[in-house]
Write an enzyme that holds these catalytic residues in place. Structure first.
Site, mmCIF file in Angstrom:
data_model
loop_
_atom_site.group_PDB
_atom_site.id
_atom_site.type_symbol
_atom_site.label_atom_id
_atom_site.label_comp_id
_atom_site.label_asym_id
_atom_site.label_seq_id
_atom_site.Cartn_x
_atom_site.Cartn_y
_atom_site.Cartn_z
ATOM 1 N N GLU A 68 0.943 -1.107 -0.151
ATOM 2 C CA GLU A 68 0.327 0.067 -0.272
ATOM 3 C C GLU A 68 1.249 2.019 -0.003
ATOM 4 O O GLU A 68 0.835 2.355 0.308
ATOM 5 C CB GLU A 68 -0.883 -0.010 0.827
ATOM 6 C CG GLU A 68 0.225 -0.227 2.595
ATOM 7 C CD GLU A 68 0.458 -1.516 3.097
ATOM 8 O OE1 GLU A 68 0.428 -2.383 2.087
ATOM 9 O OE2 GLU A 68 0.084 -1.431 4.388
ATOM 10 N N HIS A 118 -7.890 -3.670 -1.175
ATOM 11 C CA HIS A 118 -6.990 -4.239 -0.250
ATOM 12 C C HIS A 118 -6.074 -3.288 -0.003
ATOM 13 O O HIS A 118 -6.189 -1.883 1.142
ATOM 14 C CB HIS A 118 -7.109 -5.087 -0.234
ATOM 15 C CG HIS A 118 -5.293 -5.248 1.243
ATOM 16 N ND1 HIS A 118 -6.085 -5.967 2.283
ATOM 17 C CD2 HIS A 118 -4.915 -5.504 1.540
ATOM 18 C CE1 HIS A 118 -5.484 -6.327 3.673
ATOM 19 N NE2 HIS A 118 -4.267 -5.830 2.739
ATOM 20 N N GLU A 119 -5.802 -2.535 -0.524
ATOM 21 C CA GLU A 119 -4.634 -1.998 -0.753
ATOM 22 C C GLU A 119 -5.538 -0.492 -1.026
ATOM 23 O O GLU A 119 -4.235 0.049 0.039
ATOM 24 C CB GLU A 119 -3.642 -1.848 -1.685
ATOM 25 C CG GLU A 119 -3.122 -3.790 -2.018
ATOM 26 C CD GLU A 119 -2.305 -3.571 -1.232
ATOM 27 O OE1 GLU A 119 -1.533 -3.400 -0.355
ATOM 28 O OE2 GLU A 119 -2.570 -5.427 -0.959
ATOM 29 N N HIS A 169 -6.235 0.541 2.317
ATOM 30 C CA HIS A 169 -4.984 1.026 3.440
ATOM 31 C C HIS A 169 -4.918 2.281 3.491
ATOM 32 O O HIS A 169 -4.057 2.951 4.659
ATOM 33 C CB HIS A 169 -4.257 0.410 3.310
ATOM 34 C CG HIS A 169 -3.185 -0.472 2.865
ATOM 35 N ND1 HIS A 169 -3.261 -1.471 5.448
ATOM 36 C CD2 HIS A 169 -2.800 -2.501 3.195
ATOM 37 C CE1 HIS A 169 -3.036 -2.428 5.411
ATOM 38 N NE2 HIS A 169 -2.779 -2.910 4.158
ATOM 39 N N GLU A 189 -3.985 -4.526 9.073
ATOM 40 C CA GLU A 189 -4.536 -5.661 8.608
ATOM 41 C C GLU A 189 -5.245 -5.677 8.534
ATOM 42 O O GLU A 189 -6.547 -5.959 7.277
ATOM 43 C CB GLU A 189 -2.581 -6.410 8.328
ATOM 44 C CG GLU A 189 -1.797 -6.326 7.508
ATOM 45 C CD GLU A 189 -2.049 -5.693 6.333
ATOM 46 O OE1 GLU A 189 -3.077 -5.625 5.451
ATOM 47 O OE2 GLU A 189 -0.689 -4.933 5.980
ATOM 48 N N ASP A 205 7.710 -10.208 11.565
ATOM 49 C CA ASP A 205 6.490 -11.245 10.585
ATOM 50 C C ASP A 205 5.722 -11.752 11.229
ATOM 51 O O ASP A 205 5.366 -12.439 10.028
ATOM 52 C CB ASP A 205 7.859 -12.266 9.892
ATOM 53 C CG ASP A 205 8.594 -10.744 8.029
ATOM 54 O OD1 ASP A 205 8.190 -9.803 8.159
ATOM 55 O OD2 ASP A 205 9.412 -11.881 7.890
ATOM 56 N N TYR A 224 -4.830 -10.813 10.161
ATOM 57 C CA TYR A 224 -5.929 -10.035 8.641
ATOM 58 C C TYR A 224 -7.538 -10.836 9.355
ATOM 59 O O TYR A 224 -7.894 -9.692 9.521
ATOM 60 C CB TYR A 224 -4.592 -10.712 7.664
ATOM 61 C CG TYR A 224 -4.272 -10.036 6.806
ATOM 62 C CD1 TYR A 224 -3.027 -10.804 6.977
ATOM 63 C CD2 TYR A 224 -4.507 -9.243 5.104
ATOM 64 C CE1 TYR A 224 -1.716 -9.745 7.090
ATOM 65 C CE2 TYR A 224 -3.003 -8.296 5.110
ATOM 66 C CZ TYR A 224 -1.693 -9.308 5.807
ATOM 67 O OH TYR A 224 -0.884 -8.005 4.872
#
Ligand code: BES
Ligand code: ZN
Length: 638
Positions: A309, A333-334, A337, A356, A412, A420
């Site tokens: 994003e 989705h992006e 953001h 997320e 990560d 999500y």
């Protein structure tokens, strides 16, 4: 009344405050302003600290960065300088601490009393997770520093592609991927989402190439190898971004367009033609898009994510170009953001669900607005399956609550389906309990209230209590909320999306398996989602004859839809269905998107196909992104 949880936080705050250093300027008064009636409490700066940065951002805080960099493809380095403005939150602070990763620093100067003077600095050892600590001594009155440096050819946040690795084969290509903490491999920064800064950049490239960044580009110039950018809204460092290559542009409307290599430009513009409608749906729900232009770039196939994003310029994988708009939820989705994540940002990666989970929720609302409830439900149903798997496979239970544990090993780990889909289902739960109209207004108010700020989960909870829960105290209980945010496992209050379309697919699947032949199965109206449901729910004891029958009729091994091909290969591997392996080899050579290739290699290794997988990886590895190489190397070294 102070309940048990607040009491715990309070006790913890007092302990932390009493051992914190004096000079943090009173910011550690935990009880100040704390409402003793409140259910949740904000964190102190110490409690909210980002463990994945060396930066001393509670004392001295970076506010702006001006980059001046030359892009040298022959050496695979960026060379130049970063000038950095900062403010002192603690008047006594004498050093500025930045993050660096693989940078060669030749000189640091400080601007003080209208002159540049050389500043002392030390560059610490390279920590394998967070890189090096760059500590700069600040002369009295210094308000700006200049770092002269170059990046490393191995910088993990940059991928340098040779001309052969591009579609056009004539020019090299460079792109960045900085989330969660690789901006420090491009520039010395306070590389934490807690710090927001504006930036500008002058980028010099070979004259035949185009440079793009996550910022407004100065008008004029054209393709001349000298480009200037300005991002005047404060963003976290992970949203810095750069691309350089032989790139073309196609407008979708007056402020939305797509960049790509020529071969895929028209197909990309067609695939993403609904982006203006997505923006409208988003804006209708949550207020105007605040970033000016919204462009997308379709990167070479080694881009390791579905999308990223970067503000004003989302980065996208070419695997989204399915020809039927079936995978454009990634664009939704992006784009989403731009509200959740870029406008209101998680202050630490422990709070990744604020980015997320919110974005997955908004994405699903936008998909519903554009394509109807059935599609939105199918997407949630597919997400619920992957969420269940993520919860079952989690390395430790603490990673299955929305608020990630204090001893998170690597950022990560915060980006599983828990953040999500878990975050999305939590917000769906609230939407249901408070009712859509009320909840939508609350979320819009939340984005407005925290616009251009970085916040923690606890900030969200306090805002939620004060602005929603107080007005409807019976809609939810504290225990229900805490189960989502702080307790491991799937909460009892999670919804169960019921898709009639999927039920019909399941019925057909059962009839086929019962009858033993495919004659009765009618798939002509199935969308990608129905195919994914069909493949994902194939029984584990499916015979090789059944695999072959499906493949003969529907050519699944050769599917050009990356999601369908991936789902099929994930079934073919444990079944040992050999005809899928050659197309899978081609897929692994062609696709660099982590979501697909990490799990495929892992499955191959787990299913005793290690030797075959190694021969593929040996050929594919040079084309993969450094991030993907690191992840897959780890799979083979287990
Ligand atoms: N911000 C993420 C990508 C990311 C996450 C990069 C963590 C680095 C670290 C992006 O918005 C994203 O979530 N992409 C998803 C697509 C989405 C529809 C789930 C992806 O890449 O698959
Ligand atoms: Zn995302």
């Amino acid at each position: 009344m102070i309940n048990r949880f607040s009491a715990l936080i309070l006790a913890l705050s007092i302990v932390l405050a009493s051992c914190s250093r004096e000079e943090s300027g009173g910011a550690t008064q935990p009880t100040e302003g704390m409402n003793s009636e409140a259910t949740w409490a904000k964190l102190t700066p110490e409690e909210a600290i980002d463990p994945f940065t060396h930066a001393n951002y509670n004392d001295v805080r970076v506010t702006n960065v001006d980059l001046d960099l030359e892009v040298r493809f022959d050496e695979k380095v960026l060379v130049g300088a970063a000038e950095i403005d900062f403010e002192r939150l603690n008047a006594e602070a004498t050093t500025l601490v930045l993050d660096a990763n693989d940078l060669s620093i030749s000189k640091i100067e400080a601007h003080s009393n209208d002159a540049w003077v050389e500043a002392e600095f030390s560059l610490g050892e390279d920590d394998p997770v967070i890189g090096s600590r760059l500590e700069i001594s600040l002369p009295d009155g210094a308000d700006r520093i200049r770092v002269t440096y170059s990046t490393s050819p191995e910088a993990e946040g940059l991928q340098w592609l040779s001309p052969e690795q591009t579609a056009g084969k004539e020019h090299p290509f460079l792109f960045s991927q900085f989330q969660p903490m690789l901006a420090r491999s491009m520039a010395p920064l306070q590389d934490t989402p807690a710090v927001r800064m504006t930036y500008s950049a002058r980028i010099q490239t070979p004259p035949e190439l185009i440079a793009l960044m996550s910022a407004r580009q100065d008008e004029g110039g054209g393709r001349d190898g000298d480009y200037s950018f300005k991002m005047s809204q404060p963003i976290p460092s992970y949203l810095l971004a750069i691309v350089v290559g032989d790139i073309e542009f196609k407008a979708i409307n007056d402020h939305i367009g797509v960049y790509a290599e020529d071969y895929i430009l028209d197909a990309s513009a067609a695939e993403f033609a609904d982006t203006p409608a997505m923006e409208d749906a988003n804006a209708a729900l949550y207020g105007p898009y605040r970033w000016g232009r919204y462009d997308m770039i379709v990167l070479p196939p080694s881009f390791p994510f579905g999308g990223m994003e970067n503000p004003r310029l989302s980065f996208l994988t070419p695997t989204l170009i399915a020809g039927d708009k079936s995978l454009t939820n990634v664009v939704a989705h992006e784009l989403a953001h731009s509200w959740s994540g870029n406008l209101v940002t998680n202050a630490t990666w422990r709070d990744a669900w604020l980015n997320e989970g919110f974005t997955s929720y908004v994405e699903n609302r936008v998909m519903e607005a554009l394509y109807g409830e059935d599609r939105a439900i199918m997407e949630r149903a597919l997400d619920l399956e992957t969420l269940k798997r993520a919860v079952a496979e989690a390395d430790r239970p603490e990673l299955t609550a929305l608020k990630m544990p204090a001893d998170l090993e690597h950022p990560d780990d915060a980006f599983s389906q828990v953040s999500y889909a878990g975050g999305m289902f939590f917000l769906k739960f609230l939407e249901e309990r408070f009712e859509r109209e009320v909840f939508d207004a609350f979320i819009k108010g939340y984005f407005d209230h925290f616009a251009f700020q970085s916040i923690t989960t606890e900030d969200f909870l306090v805002y939620f209590e004060d602005n929603l829960w107080t007005n409807y105290p019976n809609a939810v209980t504290k225990a229900e909320i805490d189960a989502w945010i702080f307790e491991p496992g799937l909460p009892a209050t999670i919804g169960n999306p019921q898709s009639d379309a999927f039920d019909r697919v399941s019925a057909q699947q059962a009839a086929w398996l019962g009858a033993g032949n495919l004659d009765g199965i009618e798939t002509s109206a199935w969308t990608t989602h129905e195919w994914l449901h069909f493949i994902n729910t194939l029984p584990s004891d499916l015979t090789l004859e059944n695999f072959a029958a499906l493949d003969d009729r529907f050519a699944l091994s050769a599917s050009q839809n990356a999601e369908i091909a991936y789902a099929w290969y994930m079934k073919a591997i444990p079944a040992g269905y050999e005809p899928a392996f050659e197309p899978m080899d081609a897929f692994l050579m062609r696709v660099g998107r982590g979501k697909f290739i990490y799990r495929l290699y892992q499955k191959l290794v787990d299913q005793e196909k290690r030797v075959w997988a190694e021969t593929v990886y040996e050929r594919a590895r040079p084309g993969y992104h450094p991030i993907a190489q690191r992840r897959i190397d780890a799979i083979f070294s287990e």
